[in-house]
Design a protein around this motif. Structure first.
Motif, PDB file in Angstrom:
ATOM      1  N   SER A   1       1.101  -1.292   0.074  1.00 37.69           N
ATOM      2  CA  SER A   1      -0.047  -0.008  -0.266  1.00 37.69           C
ATOM      3  C   SER A   1       0.815   1.430   0.015  1.00 37.69           C
ATOM      4  O   SER A   1       1.814   1.295   0.628  1.00 37.69           O
ATOM      5  CB  SER A   1      -0.978   0.160   1.279  1.00 37.69           C
ATOM      6  N   ILE A   2       0.657   2.117  -0.881  1.00 40.38           N
ATOM      7  CA  ILE A   2       1.178   3.605  -1.007  1.00 40.38           C
ATOM      8  C   ILE A   2       0.503   4.700  -0.462  1.00 40.38           C
ATOM      9  O   ILE A   2       0.835   5.818  -0.139  1.00 40.38           O
ATOM     10  CB  ILE A   2       1.715   3.828  -2.264  1.00 40.38           C
ATOM     11  N   TYR A   3      -1.039   4.657  -0.365  1.00 46.26           N
ATOM     12  CA  TYR A   3      -1.933   5.782  -0.166  1.00 46.26           C
ATOM     13  C   TYR A   3      -3.169   5.413   0.503  1.00 46.26           C
ATOM     14  O   TYR A   3      -3.556   4.091   0.262  1.00 46.26           O
ATOM     15  CB  TYR A   3      -2.199   6.383  -1.645  1.00 46.26           C
ATOM     16  N   ASP A   4      -3.597   6.117   1.429  1.00 45.64           N
ATOM     17  CA  ASP A   4      -5.001   5.871   2.079  1.00 45.64           C
ATOM     18  C   ASP A   4      -5.876   6.924   1.267  1.00 45.64           C
ATOM     19  O   ASP A   4      -5.965   8.222   1.827  1.00 45.64           O
ATOM     20  CB  ASP A   4      -4.805   5.923   3.428  1.00 45.64           C
ATOM     21  N   HIS A   5      -6.754   6.541   0.482  1.00 43.29           N
ATOM     22  CA  HIS A   5      -7.672   7.408  -0.160  1.00 43.29           C
ATOM     23  C   HIS A   5      -8.559   8.039   1.023  1.00 43.29           C
ATOM     24  O   HIS A   5      -9.253   9.107   0.591  1.00 43.29           O
ATOM     25  CB  HIS A   5      -8.401   6.905  -1.218  1.00 43.29           C
TER      26      HIS A   5
END
Length: 201
Positions: free
Chosen positions: A104-108
């Motif tokens: 994972s790279i981003y938490d929208h």
């Protein structure tokens, strides 16, 4: 989602080669994550180590996702995900035998970076769920792929219960997502590309 079905599918997948990648695709509300989780559990019971990830961990920032407008179906279809980072952080390292991958790279939900990683045993399978997984730039990545088929009227009802969204896929507020996913279905025909199609009505 039928647990016996997941058990049966796991029995088919347990013999896949080391570092194989299994994609679980479907529209929002189809039951992808639930099925992928249960499938992973059954595969682990059969002795295969599992790496679990979702394409949702590779969202673009909101400024990219909504660069064509907050109601744009084209923006939803084309700009939602960072496929370069998906390939470079997860798919390629996994296939190439690396012992560590980015999941994972981003938490929208908070619209901010959120880096997560996982250690990967040599014989692991990667179970990846998400929308748009049978698009042309991704479909060759999968050693086995599943498409979960469900009518929009049902999937939107499920999302309404889950997220409090409008249950009507034809409502104006649903247009970005409904039209974007409709474009995917009409352009990519995921049901014809998947190794297995599951109806989850």
């Amino acid at each position: 989602m039928n647990v016996l079905l997941a058990e049966d599918v796991a029995g088919r997948l347990v013999a896949l080669k080391d570092r194989a990648i299994v994609a679980v695709d479907g529209v929002d509300g189809a039951g992808k994550s639930t099925f992928a989780d249960v499938l992973a559990e059954h595969l682990e019971k059969l002795g295969r180590p599992i790496t679990r990830a979702s394409v949702d961990g590779f969202h673009n920032p909101a400024r990219v996702r909504y660069s064509r407008g907050r109601k744009s179906p084209e923006g939803f279809y084309l700009d939602s995900y960072d496929y370069v980072s998906l390939r470079e952080g997860l798919l390629d390292p996994f296939k190439n035998g690396h012992s560590q991958v980015i999941t994972s790279i981003y938490d929208h939900k908070i619209d901010d970076a959120k880096l997560s990683s996982a250690s990967v045993p040599p014989t692991a399978l990667l179970i990846l769920d998400g929308i748009f997984l049978h698009r042309d730039l991704l479909v060759s990545q999968w050693d086995f792929s599943i498409f979960i088929s469900v009518p929009f009227e049902i999937s939107y009802g499920r999302m309404a219960q889950r997220d409090g969204s409008d249950p009507d896929p034809y409502a104006p507020d649903s247009s970005r997502y409904y039209q974007g996913q409709l474009r995917y279905l009409h352009e990519c025909y995921p049901g014809t590309k998947a190794d297995l199609v599951i109806t989850n009505w």
